[in-house]
Design a protein around this motif. Structure first.
Motif, PDB file in Angstrom:
ATOM      1  N   ASN A  30       0.809  -1.218   0.000  1.00 47.75           N
ATOM      2  CA  ASN A  30       0.000   0.000   0.000  1.00 47.75           C
ATOM      3  C   ASN A  30       0.843   1.270   0.000  1.00 47.75           C
ATOM      4  OD1 ASN A  30      -1.983  -1.893   0.297  1.00 47.75           O
ATOM      5  ND2 ASN A  30      -3.003  -0.914   2.008  1.00 47.75           N
ATOM      6  N   TRP A  31       2.087   1.185   0.441  1.00 48.35           N
ATOM      7  CA  TRP A  31       2.933   2.369   0.568  1.00 48.35           C
ATOM      8  C   TRP A  31       3.879   2.555  -0.600  1.00 48.35           C
ATOM      9  CZ3 TRP A  31       0.555   5.039   3.877  1.00 48.35           C
ATOM     10  CH2 TRP A  31      -0.064   4.433   4.978  1.00 48.35           C
ATOM     11  N   TYR A  32       3.838   1.641  -1.563  1.00 47.07           N
ATOM     12  CA  TYR A  32       4.733   1.744  -2.705  1.00 47.07           C
ATOM     13  C   TYR A  32       4.086   2.521  -3.845  1.00 47.07           C
ATOM     14  CZ  TYR A  32       7.305  -2.213  -0.641  1.00 47.07           C
ATOM     15  OH  TYR A  32       8.008  -3.038   0.193  1.00 47.07           O
ATOM     16  N   ALA A  33       4.857   3.379  -4.478  1.00 47.05           N
ATOM     17  CA  ALA A  33       4.484   3.833  -5.810  1.00 47.05           C
ATOM     18  C   ALA A  33       4.843   2.705  -6.780  1.00 47.05           C
ATOM     19  CB  ALA A  33       5.237   5.102  -6.167  1.00 47.05           C
ATOM     20  N   MET A  34       4.112   2.623  -7.853  1.00 40.07           N
ATOM     21  CA  MET A  34       4.330   1.534  -8.818  1.00 40.07           C
ATOM     22  C   MET A  34       4.511   2.093 -10.219  1.00 40.07           C
ATOM     23  SD  MET A  34       4.179  -1.175  -6.921  1.00 40.07           S
ATOM     24  CE  MET A  34       4.196  -2.383  -8.234  1.00 40.07           C
ATOM     25  N   ASP A  52       0.952   6.627  -7.818  1.00 39.95           N
ATOM     26  CA  ASP A  52       1.434   6.778  -6.459  1.00 39.95           C
ATOM     27  C   ASP A  52       0.770   5.763  -5.537  1.00 39.95           C
ATOM     28  OD1 ASP A  52      -0.454   9.637  -5.123  1.00 39.95           O
ATOM     29  OD2 ASP A  52      -1.123   7.740  -5.979  1.00 39.95           O
ATOM     30  N   TRP A  53       1.129   5.811  -4.271  1.00 40.09           N
ATOM     31  CA  TRP A  53       0.666   4.810  -3.315  1.00 40.09           C
ATOM     32  C   TRP A  53      -0.851   4.818  -3.170  1.00 40.09           C
ATOM     33  CZ3 TRP A  53      -2.030   6.004   1.144  1.00 40.09           C
ATOM     34  CH2 TRP A  53      -2.136   7.363   1.422  1.00 40.09           C
ATOM     35  N   SER A  54      -1.471   5.998  -3.341  1.00 39.35           N
ATOM     36  CA  SER A  54      -2.914   6.102  -3.128  1.00 39.35           C
ATOM     37  C   SER A  54      -3.723   5.709  -4.354  1.00 39.35           C
ATOM     38  CB  SER A  54      -3.267   7.533  -2.743  1.00 39.35           C
ATOM     39  OG  SER A  54      -3.104   8.395  -3.855  1.00 39.35           O
ATOM     40  N   GLY A  55      -3.095   5.731  -5.503  1.00 37.73           N
ATOM     41  CA  GLY A  55      -3.826   5.497  -6.741  1.00 37.73           C
ATOM     42  C   GLY A  55      -4.450   6.747  -7.321  1.00 37.73           C
ATOM     43  N   ASP A  90       4.528  -0.546 -29.812  1.00 40.35           N
ATOM     44  CA  ASP A  90       4.374  -0.925 -28.405  1.00 40.35           C
ATOM     45  C   ASP A  90       5.021  -2.269 -28.092  1.00 40.35           C
ATOM     46  OD1 ASP A  90       1.061   0.429 -28.616  1.00 40.35           O
ATOM     47  OD2 ASP A  90       2.809   1.371 -27.677  1.00 40.35           O
ATOM     48  N   THR A  91       5.498  -2.947 -29.107  1.00 43.91           N
ATOM     49  CA  THR A  91       6.154  -4.237 -28.892  1.00 43.91           C
ATOM     50  C   THR A  91       7.393  -4.063 -28.022  1.00 43.91           C
ATOM     51  OG1 THR A  91       5.335  -5.162 -30.963  1.00 43.91           O
ATOM     52  CG2 THR A  91       7.351  -6.136 -30.032  1.00 43.91           C
ATOM     53  N   ALA A  92       7.428  -4.795 -26.927  1.00 49.22           N
ATOM     54  CA  ALA A  92       8.530  -4.658 -25.969  1.00 49.22           C
ATOM     55  C   ALA A  92       8.360  -5.668 -24.849  1.00 49.22           C
ATOM     56  CB  ALA A  92       8.571  -3.253 -25.384  1.00 49.22           C
ATOM     57  N   LEU A  93       9.391  -5.764 -24.026  1.00 48.90           N
ATOM     58  CA  LEU A  93       9.287  -6.488 -22.767  1.00 48.90           C
ATOM     59  C   LEU A  93       8.829  -5.472 -21.717  1.00 48.90           C
ATOM     60  CD1 LEU A  93       9.786  -9.253 -21.429  1.00 48.90           C
ATOM     61  CD2 LEU A  93      12.118  -8.471 -20.938  1.00 48.90           C
ATOM     62  N   TYR A  94       7.732  -5.789 -21.054  1.00 50.02           N
ATOM     63  CA  TYR A  94       7.141  -4.867 -20.083  1.00 50.02           C
ATOM     64  C   TYR A  94       7.460  -5.324 -18.672  1.00 50.02           C
ATOM     65  CZ  TYR A  94       4.530  -2.341 -23.627  1.00 50.02           C
ATOM     66  OH  TYR A  94       4.182  -1.544 -24.698  1.00 50.02           O
ATOM     67  N   TYR A  95       7.961  -4.380 -17.882  1.00 47.65           N
ATOM     68  CA  TYR A  95       8.357  -4.654 -16.511  1.00 47.65           C
ATOM     69  C   TYR A  95       7.477  -3.868 -15.537  1.00 47.65           C
ATOM     70  CZ  TYR A  95      12.837  -6.155 -18.565  1.00 47.65           C
ATOM     71  OH  TYR A  95      13.811  -6.776 -19.300  1.00 47.65           O
ATOM     72  N   CYS A  96       7.216  -4.489 -14.426  1.00 49.43           N
ATOM     73  CA  CYS A  96       6.572  -3.838 -13.303  1.00 49.43           C
ATOM     74  C   CYS A  96       7.656  -3.510 -12.271  1.00 49.43           C
ATOM     75  CB  CYS A  96       5.544  -4.798 -12.715  1.00 49.43           C
ATOM     76  SG  CYS A  96       4.758  -4.279 -11.204  1.00 49.43           S
ATOM     77  N   ALA A  97       7.513  -2.365 -11.610  1.00 46.77           N
ATOM     78  CA  ALA A  97       8.501  -1.970 -10.613  1.00 46.77           C
ATOM     79  C   ALA A  97       7.814  -1.276  -9.446  1.00 46.77           C
ATOM     80  CB  ALA A  97       9.537  -1.048 -11.228  1.00 46.77           C
ATOM     81  N   ALA A  98       8.429  -1.387  -8.269  1.00 42.98           N
ATOM     82  CA  ALA A  98       7.885  -0.792  -7.050  1.00 42.98           C
ATOM     83  C   ALA A  98       8.895   0.166  -6.445  1.00 42.98           C
ATOM     84  CB  ALA A  98       7.533  -1.880  -6.042  1.00 42.98           C
ATOM     85  N   SER A  99       8.394   1.306  -5.991  1.00 46.27           N
ATOM     86  CA  SER A  99       9.232   2.322  -5.374  1.00 46.27           C
ATOM     87  C   SER A  99       8.783   2.569  -3.943  1.00 46.27           C
ATOM     88  CB  SER A  99       9.126   3.631  -6.168  1.00 46.27           C
ATOM     89  OG  SER A  99       9.720   4.698  -5.451  1.00 46.27           O
ATOM     90  N   ARG A 100       9.729   2.571  -3.013  1.00 49.71           N
ATOM     91  CA  ARG A 100       9.405   2.862  -1.618  1.00 49.71           C
ATOM     92  C   ARG A 100       9.183   4.345  -1.399  1.00 49.71           C
ATOM     93  NH1 ARG A 100      14.297  -0.258   1.205  1.00 49.71           N
ATOM     94  NH2 ARG A 100      15.319   0.734  -0.550  1.00 49.71           N
ATOM     95  N   GLY A 101       9.364   5.112  -2.446  1.00 49.47           N
ATOM     96  CA  GLY A 101       9.217   6.554  -2.332  1.00 49.47           C
ATOM     97  C   GLY A 101       7.780   7.049  -2.251  1.00 49.47           C
ATOM     98  N   MET A 102       6.822   6.183  -2.520  1.00 45.09           N
ATOM     99  CA  MET A 102       5.380   6.452  -2.388  1.00 45.09           C
ATOM    100  C   MET A 102       4.810   7.393  -3.440  1.00 45.09           C
ATOM    101  SD  MET A 102       4.975   6.819   1.753  1.00 45.09           S
ATOM    102  CE  MET A 102       3.215   7.042   1.632  1.00 45.09           C
ATOM    103  N   LEU A 103       5.575   8.416  -3.849  1.00 45.64           N
ATOM    104  CA  LEU A 103       5.037   9.394  -4.781  1.00 45.64           C
ATOM    105  C   LEU A 103       5.263   8.942  -6.220  1.00 45.64           C
ATOM    106  CD1 LEU A 103       6.259  12.651  -3.040  1.00 45.64           C
ATOM    107  CD2 LEU A 103       4.077  11.463  -2.759  1.00 45.64           C
ATOM    108  N   ASP A 109      15.818   5.094 -11.360  1.00 48.17           N
ATOM    109  CA  ASP A 109      16.645   4.903 -10.164  1.00 48.17           C
ATOM    110  C   ASP A 109      15.847   5.070  -8.875  1.00 48.17           C
ATOM    111  OD1 ASP A 109      18.391   8.129 -10.037  1.00 48.17           O
ATOM    112  OD2 ASP A 109      16.281   7.609 -10.297  1.00 48.17           O
ATOM    113  N   ARG A 110      14.590   5.485  -8.970  1.00 49.65           N
ATOM    114  CA  ARG A 110      13.739   5.610  -7.784  1.00 49.65           C
ATOM    115  C   ARG A 110      12.999   4.303  -7.465  1.00 49.65           C
ATOM    116  NH1 ARG A 110      12.609  11.246  -6.951  1.00 49.65           N
ATOM    117  NH2 ARG A 110      14.670  12.212  -7.105  1.00 49.65           N
ATOM    118  N   PHE A 111      13.109   3.322  -8.334  1.00 49.26           N
ATOM    119  CA  PHE A 111      12.398   2.063  -8.127  1.00 49.26           C
ATOM    120  C   PHE A 111      13.333   1.032  -7.505  1.00 49.26           C
ATOM    121  CE2 PHE A 111       8.246   2.790  -9.912  1.00 49.26           C
ATOM    122  CZ  PHE A 111       8.439   3.941 -10.653  1.00 49.26           C
ATOM    123  N   ASP A 112      12.808   0.351  -6.501  1.00 49.52           N
ATOM    124  CA  ASP A 112      13.629  -0.534  -5.674  1.00 49.52           C
ATOM    125  C   ASP A 112      13.480  -2.001  -6.020  1.00 49.52           C
ATOM    126  OD1 ASP A 112      12.347   1.797  -3.597  1.00 49.52           O
ATOM    127  OD2 ASP A 112      14.528   1.570  -3.636  1.00 49.52           O
TER     128      ASP A 112
END
Length: 124
Positions: A30-34, A52-55, A90-103, A109-112
Motif C-alpha cells: 500500500n505504501w509503494y508507488a508503482m 502513487d501509493w494512493s492510486g 508498443d512491442t517490448a518487454l514490459y516490466y513492473c517496478a515498485a518504489s518505496r518513495g510512495m510518490l 533509479d527511484r524504483f527498488d
C-alpha cells in the motif's frame, strides 16, 4: 522479501487490447508507488506509466497517453496496465517496478524492486 510477478502479455494485432497485471508479494504494498516500464530491442528502457501509493496520481509517457491506463488494487496487492489501441511500436518487454518513495515518479533509479517482465508483441 518483495517479489513482483507480471502476467497478461502476449501477441495481439494492431488496434487490439491487453491488460497486464503485476502481483506483489511482501509487506507494505500500500505504501509503494508503482510503475510500468518497457524495453524494446536496441532501445533504452522507458517508464510508460506510474502511479502513487494512493492510486490518485498517475503519470504517462507521451507515447502511450490516452491509450494506456495504470491502476492498482491495494486489497489484492496488484497493479494493472490496460493497453488499448495497441501499435507495433508498443512491442517490448514490459516490466513492473515498485518504489518505496510512495510518490509518483518516472525515474528508473527511484524504483527498488523489479519483476522479470512479460513480453508484448503487436503485429501489423
Amino acid at each position: 522479501q518483495v517479489q513482483l510477478v507480471e502476467s497478461g502479455g502476449g501477441l495481439v494485432q494492431a488496434g487490439g487490447s491487453l491488460r497486464l497485471s503485476c502481483a506483489v508479494s511482501g509487506r507494505n504494498f500500500n505504501w509503494y508507488a508503482m510503475g510500468w516500464f518497457r524495453q524494446a530491442p536496441g532501445k533504452e528502457r522507458e517508464c510508460v506509466a506510474s502511479i502513487d501509493w494512493s492510486g490518485l496520481n498517475t503519470n504517462y509517457s507521451n507515447s502511450v497517453k490516452g491509450r494506456f491506463t495504470i491502476s492498482r488494487d491495494n486489497a489484492k496487492n496488484t497493479v494493472y496496465l490496460q493497453m488499448n489501441s495497441l501499435k507495433p511500436d508498443d512491442t517490448a518487454l514490459y516490466y513492473c517496478a515498485a518504489s518505496r518513495g510512495m510518490l509518483v515518479t518516472t525515474r528508473e533509479d527511484r524504483f527498488d524492486y523489479w519483476g522479470q517482465g512479460t513480453q508484448v508483441t503487436v503485429s501489423s
